[in-house]
Design a protein around this motif. Structure first.
Motif, mmCIF file in Angstrom:
data_model
loop_
_atom_site.group_PDB
_atom_site.id
_atom_site.type_symbol
_atom_site.label_atom_id
_atom_site.label_comp_id
_atom_site.label_asym_id
_atom_site.label_seq_id
_atom_site.Cartn_x
_atom_site.Cartn_y
_atom_site.Cartn_z
ATOM 1 N N ASP A 49 -38.345 -12.384 -7.219
ATOM 2 C CA ASP A 49 -38.063 -10.965 -7.443
ATOM 3 C C ASP A 49 -36.807 -10.527 -6.703
ATOM 4 O OD1 ASP A 49 -40.230 -10.648 -9.131
ATOM 5 O OD2 ASP A 49 -41.572 -9.993 -7.519
ATOM 6 N N GLU A 50 -36.629 -10.987 -5.480
ATOM 7 C CA GLU A 50 -35.435 -10.627 -4.702
ATOM 8 C C GLU A 50 -34.163 -11.099 -5.408
ATOM 9 O OE1 GLU A 50 -36.493 -10.827 -0.032
ATOM 10 O OE2 GLU A 50 -36.844 -12.684 -1.170
ATOM 11 N N SER A 51 -34.247 -12.256 -6.055
ATOM 12 C CA SER A 51 -33.065 -12.803 -6.721
ATOM 13 C C SER A 51 -32.643 -11.952 -7.918
ATOM 14 C CB SER A 51 -33.313 -14.254 -7.161
ATOM 15 O OG SER A 51 -34.192 -14.323 -8.257
ATOM 16 N N ARG A 52 -33.550 -11.142 -8.416
ATOM 17 C CA ARG A 52 -33.237 -10.238 -9.526
ATOM 18 C C ARG A 52 -32.758 -8.871 -9.039
ATOM 19 N NH1 ARG A 52 -37.405 -13.404 -11.784
ATOM 20 N NH2 ARG A 52 -36.848 -14.141 -13.869
ATOM 21 N N ARG A 53 -32.887 -8.613 -7.758
ATOM 22 C CA ARG A 53 -32.502 -7.310 -7.194
ATOM 23 C C ARG A 53 -31.555 -7.506 -6.012
ATOM 24 N NH1 ARG A 53 -37.942 -7.176 -6.888
ATOM 25 N NH2 ARG A 53 -37.822 -6.882 -4.643
ATOM 26 N N LEU A 54 -30.400 -8.057 -6.280
ATOM 27 C CA LEU A 54 -29.429 -8.282 -5.209
ATOM 28 C C LEU A 54 -28.887 -6.954 -4.695
ATOM 29 C CD1 LEU A 54 -27.312 -11.232 -6.649
ATOM 30 C CD2 LEU A 54 -29.205 -11.354 -5.011
ATOM 31 N N GLU A 55 -28.613 -6.916 -3.416
ATOM 32 C CA GLU A 55 -27.953 -5.758 -2.820
ATOM 33 C C GLU A 55 -26.516 -5.708 -3.349
ATOM 34 O OE1 GLU A 55 -28.751 -4.620 0.959
ATOM 35 O OE2 GLU A 55 -30.835 -5.271 0.841
ATOM 36 N N PRO A 56 -25.881 -4.536 -3.335
ATOM 37 C CA PRO A 56 -24.527 -4.423 -3.896
ATOM 38 C C PRO A 56 -23.533 -5.464 -3.361
ATOM 39 C CG PRO A 56 -25.402 -2.242 -3.489
ATOM 40 C CD PRO A 56 -26.402 -3.226 -2.907
ATOM 41 N N ALA A 57 -23.551 -5.709 -2.063
ATOM 42 C CA ALA A 57 -22.616 -6.695 -1.498
ATOM 43 C C ALA A 57 -22.932 -8.102 -2.013
ATOM 44 C CB ALA A 57 -22.663 -6.665 0.027
ATOM 45 N N GLN A 58 -24.217 -8.423 -2.128
ATOM 46 C CA GLN A 58 -24.607 -9.737 -2.657
ATOM 47 C C GLN A 58 -24.202 -9.868 -4.127
ATOM 48 O OE1 GLN A 58 -28.789 -9.164 -1.655
ATOM 49 N NE2 GLN A 58 -28.734 -11.114 -0.541
ATOM 50 N N LEU A 59 -24.391 -8.795 -4.872
ATOM 51 C CA LEU A 59 -24.039 -8.810 -6.288
ATOM 52 C C LEU A 59 -22.538 -9.002 -6.467
ATOM 53 C CD1 LEU A 59 -25.237 -8.558 -9.108
ATOM 54 C CD2 LEU A 59 -24.888 -6.086 -8.943
ATOM 55 N N GLU A 60 -21.751 -8.323 -5.641
ATOM 56 C CA GLU A 60 -20.298 -8.499 -5.705
ATOM 57 C C GLU A 60 -19.915 -9.930 -5.350
ATOM 58 O OE1 GLU A 60 -16.165 -6.885 -3.690
ATOM 59 O OE2 GLU A 60 -18.007 -5.780 -3.305
ATOM 60 N N HIS A 61 -20.541 -10.473 -4.310
ATOM 61 C CA HIS A 61 -20.273 -11.856 -3.903
ATOM 62 C C HIS A 61 -20.641 -12.826 -5.023
ATOM 63 C CE1 HIS A 61 -20.989 -15.218 -0.691
ATOM 64 N NE2 HIS A 61 -19.943 -15.459 -1.433
#
Length: 106
Positions: A49-61
């Motif tokens: 579930d966490e892998s589907r909801r990345l934080e903005p910085a993680q998503l940008e990375h």
């Protein structure tokens, strides 16, 4: 996405920095693999579930690493004389035949 334009821009960067000598198919495949490992690292200790909801910085990375992988694959195709769009379309058609084609015997 215009792959010819992207390839030309990549070649301009490569040529400006005299990197062509380093861009053998072997090196480009290894570089794509390293970038893929950097993408995997983002997800390494996350739950499903966490892998589907990345934080903005993680998503940008993640987006940056995905971009790196795609650009190295585009350079690899260029070095091998392959057309990335044709390669992807052929593989997608093969997957469609294998995984959604009606059963021959029912």
């Amino acid at each position: 996405m215009n792959l010819d334009e992207l390839t030309a821009r990549l070649h301009a960067i490569r040529d400006h920095n005299d990197w062509r000598r380093f861009h053998s198919p072997k090196n480009l495949a290894m570089a794509a693999s390293v970038e893929m490992a950097e993408l995997v690292e983002i997800f390494q200790w996350l739950g499903e579930d966490e892998s589907r909801r990345l934080e903005p910085a993680q998503l940008e990375h993640a987006g940056q690493e995905i971009g790196d992988v795609v650009l190295y694959l585009l350079l690899l195709c260029s070095e091998l004389g392959l057309n990335l769009e044709q390669v992807v379309r052929a593989k997608l058609a093969d997957s469609e035949r294998r995984f959604i084609a009606p059963e021959a015997s029912a």
